[in-house]
Design an enzyme around this catalytic site. Structure first.
Site, short mmCIF file in Angstrom:
data_model
loop_
_atom_site.label_atom_id
_atom_site.label_comp_id
_atom_site.label_asym_id
_atom_site.label_seq_id
_atom_site.Cartn_x
_atom_site.Cartn_y
_atom_site.Cartn_z
CD GLU A 105 -61.52 -11.22 11.04
OE1 GLU A 105 -61.61 -12.43 10.81
OE2 GLU A 105 -60.46 -10.59 10.87
CD GLN A 138 -66.51 -17.97 1.59
OE1 GLN A 138 -66.98 -16.97 2.12
NE2 GLN A 138 -67.14 -19.10 1.55
N GLY A 197 -68.76 -10.56 -4.12
CA GLY A 197 -69.31 -11.92 -4.21
C GLY A 197 -69.83 -12.43 -2.87
CE1 TYR A 198 -68.53 -18.14 -2.09
CE2 TYR A 198 -66.87 -16.47 -2.57
CZ TYR A 198 -67.31 -17.78 -2.63
OH TYR A 198 -66.53 -18.72 -3.23
CE1 TYR A 211 -61.22 -17.72 11.04
CE2 TYR A 211 -62.81 -16.17 10.10
CZ TYR A 211 -61.50 -16.53 10.40
OH TYR A 211 -60.48 -15.68 10.06
CG ASP A 253 -58.31 -18.95 8.42
OD1 ASP A 253 -57.37 -19.67 8.86
OD2 ASP A 253 -58.11 -17.82 7.93
CB CYS A 270 -47.17 -21.66 6.72
SG CYS A 270 -47.22 -23.45 6.76
CB CYS A 304 -41.23 -20.50 9.38
SG CYS A 304 -42.60 -20.91 10.47
CB CYS A 323 -42.70 -26.81 12.06
SG CYS A 323 -43.64 -27.44 10.67
CB THR A 378 -65.25 -20.50 -5.96
OG1 THR A 378 -65.52 -19.18 -5.53
CG2 THR A 378 -64.09 -21.06 -5.19
FE1 SF4 Z 1 -45.11 -23.89 7.74
FE2 SF4 Z 1 -43.73 -25.46 9.36
FE3 SF4 Z 1 -42.55 -24.39 7.25
FE4 SF4 Z 1 -43.26 -22.85 9.32
S1 SF4 Z 1 -41.75 -24.45 9.32
S2 SF4 Z 1 -43.55 -22.41 7.14
S3 SF4 Z 1 -45.14 -23.85 9.97
S4 SF4 Z 1 -44.22 -25.85 7.23
#
Ligand code: SF4
Length: 350
Positions: free
Chosen positions: A38, A43, A82-83, A121, A139, A192, A202, A208, A301
Site C-alpha cells: 500500500e 504515487q 521516488g518519494y 488513506y 485516493d 473509470c 462498467c 452512475c 512529477t
Molecule cells: Fe465511471 Fe460511471 Fe462510466 Fe462507470 S458508468 S465507468 S462509474 S463514469
C-alpha cells in the site's frame, strides 16, 4: 434513480471477484506485506511497483527484518521508486511497531494513525485489506469514481471528499470491506479511467449519475498540470579511481540520499559560473577547470530537470566526513541515490 446500496456493493464485488488482476500482494494475508504494498502503490503505478515489491519483500521478508536493517539499506532498496519519505516512514514505523506492539499491526485505527506514514488513506486501506475492518478510503481513483457516480461538479480535489465519504459510508459493506475498497480502486484504474471511461464495461453503470446525464467525460474538470523546467549543473570530481559524493540533508527533497555535488543554474548565470558557485557554497571549494561530459533530462512529477554534467578539477581537497566521501565506481551502487544520479553513473561507464 435512488441507489440500492446493498446491490451496488454486491455488483461491484462480484465484478472484482471475476476480473481482478493477479497481483503479488493480493496473494497474501500478511498485514506487513499488505502495508508495504500500500505504501509503494501511493504515487506509483502498479506495473512499476510489482518488481520493487518482490525485491523489497525478498530483502525484508518480515517487519522484524525491516526494523533491523539500517535506513541506508532500506533507501537503497527503494531507489528508483521516488518519494523517499515513504521508505523512511515505513522503516521508522517498523522499528516502533516492533518495540511497542511486538511487530503486530494494531487493529485500532486511532492507534495506528499515531505511527509515521499512517494518514487516513493508508490506515483505512491497510486495516480494511489486512483485517477486513470496515473503513472507507479515498485516493485519486476513488475520488474520480465517486465524483462521477454522484455527478459532482468541479475539479478533483480534497474538497470533494466529505460528500464522497458520506456516500461511501452508505455503500461500504460490513464484510469484505477490503475487497470493496480494492474493487473501487480497480474500477478507477481500469474502467473509470481519467480520460476515457469505459462505461459500457462498467459493473456499476446503472447506478452512475454522470453516465445517465452523459457527463462522464466532463467530470471531474481537468486541471492544467504546471510543470517547471529547471536547469542544473553537476560536478564529477575524481581522485585516482574514486568519485566524490555527498549526502543530502536529513530533511527536504530527496532527504538523506547521496549525490554528486551541483545545483540549479540561477537566472543569467553561465554553466561554469553555476558550477563554481555551487562548489564554493556547498563545499567551500574552488573550481580549477570543468570539462563538459554530457547533458541528461530527468522528469519529476512537478518539474523537468536538464542536467549538464562536467568533469571537474578543484583546488585543494574536500573535507571528508560521514556525509562526504570518496567512493570507487564499483561502490557507488551501494549508496541510495536519486534516479537522475543513477542514470549519470550508467553514462560514466560509457
Ligand atoms: Fe465511471 Fe460511471 Fe462510466 Fe462507470 S458508468 S465507468 S462509474 S463514469
Amino acid at each position: 434513480m435512488a441507489i440500492s446500496y446493498k446491490s451496488f456493493s454486491r455488483d461491484l464485488i462480484n465484478w472484482y471477484d471475476g476480473s481482478k488482476r493477479d497481483l503479488p500482494w493480493r496473494r497474501t494475508r500478511d498485514p506487513y506485506k499488505i502495508w508495504v504494498s500500500e505504501i509503494m502503490l501511493q504515487q506509483t503505478t502498479v506495473n512499476t511497483v510489482i518488481g520493487f515489491y518482490g525485491r523489497f519483500i525478498k530483502a525484508f521478508p518480515t517487519m522484524k527484518a525491516l526494523a533491523k536493517a539500517p535506513l541506508q539499506t532500506v533507501l537503497k532498496q527503494w531507489q528508483g521508486l521516488g518519494y523517499y519519505n515513504r521508505a523512511r516512514n515505513l522503516h521508522r514505523s517498523a522499528v516502533r511497531l516492533m518495540q511497542e506492539h511486538r511487530g503486530v499491526l494494531p487493529r485500532d485505527p486511532e492507534v495506528l494513525r499515531a505511527f509515521p506514514g499512517f494518514g487516513p488513506y493508508t490506515t483505512g486501506s491497510v486495516l480494511s485489506i489486512a483485517y477486513d475492518i470496515p473503513l472507507t478510503i479515498i485516493d485519486a481513483n476513488i475520488r474520480r469514481v465517486g465524483m462521477r457516480l454522484l455527478a459532482l461538479p468541479g475539479e478533483a480535489n480534497t474538497k470533494q471528499d466529505p460528500v464522497i465519504k458520506e456516500f461511501l459510508l452508505k455503500i461500504l459493506p460490513l464484510k469484505r470491506a477490503g475487497d470493496f475498497n480494492q474493487a473501487l480502486m480497480e474500477l478507477g484504474a481500469r474502467v473509470c479511467a481519467s480520460k476515457y471511461p469505459s462505461c459500457t464495461a462498467c459493473p456499476v453503470a446503472g447506478y452512475c449519475r454522470a453516465n445517465r446525464l452523459d457527463l462522464q467525460k466532463k467530470i471531474p474538470i481537468s486541471k492544467k498540470k504546471i510543470v517547471t523546467d529547471i536547469q542544473a549543473v553537476l560536478a564529477i570530481i575524481k581522485k585516482n579511481d574514486r568519485y566524490f559524493i555527498q549526502q543530502r540533508p536529513e530533511k527536504g527533497l530527496l532527504a538523506g540520499l547521496w549525490e554528486f555535488p551541483g545545483g540549479k543554474i540561477e537566472s543569467g548565470e553561465s554553466e561554469s559560473k553555476a558550477l563554481a558557485r555551487e562548489l564554493k557554497e556547498e563545499l567551500g571549494l574552488q573550481l580549477r577547470s570543468a570539462r563538459f561530459l554530457f547533458r541528461l533530462k530527468h522528469f519529476y512529477t512537478q518539474f523537468r530537470v536538464e542536467l549538464s554534467v562536467f568533469a571537474c578539477s578543484i583546488k585543494g581537497e574536500p573535507t571528508i566526513d560521514a556525509a562526504h566521501l570518496w567512493v570507487s565506481y564499483k561502490d557507488l551502487s551501494k549508496y541510495p541515490m536519486p534516479s537522475a544520479n543513477g542514470k549519470i553513473i550508467e553514462r560514466l561507464t560509457a
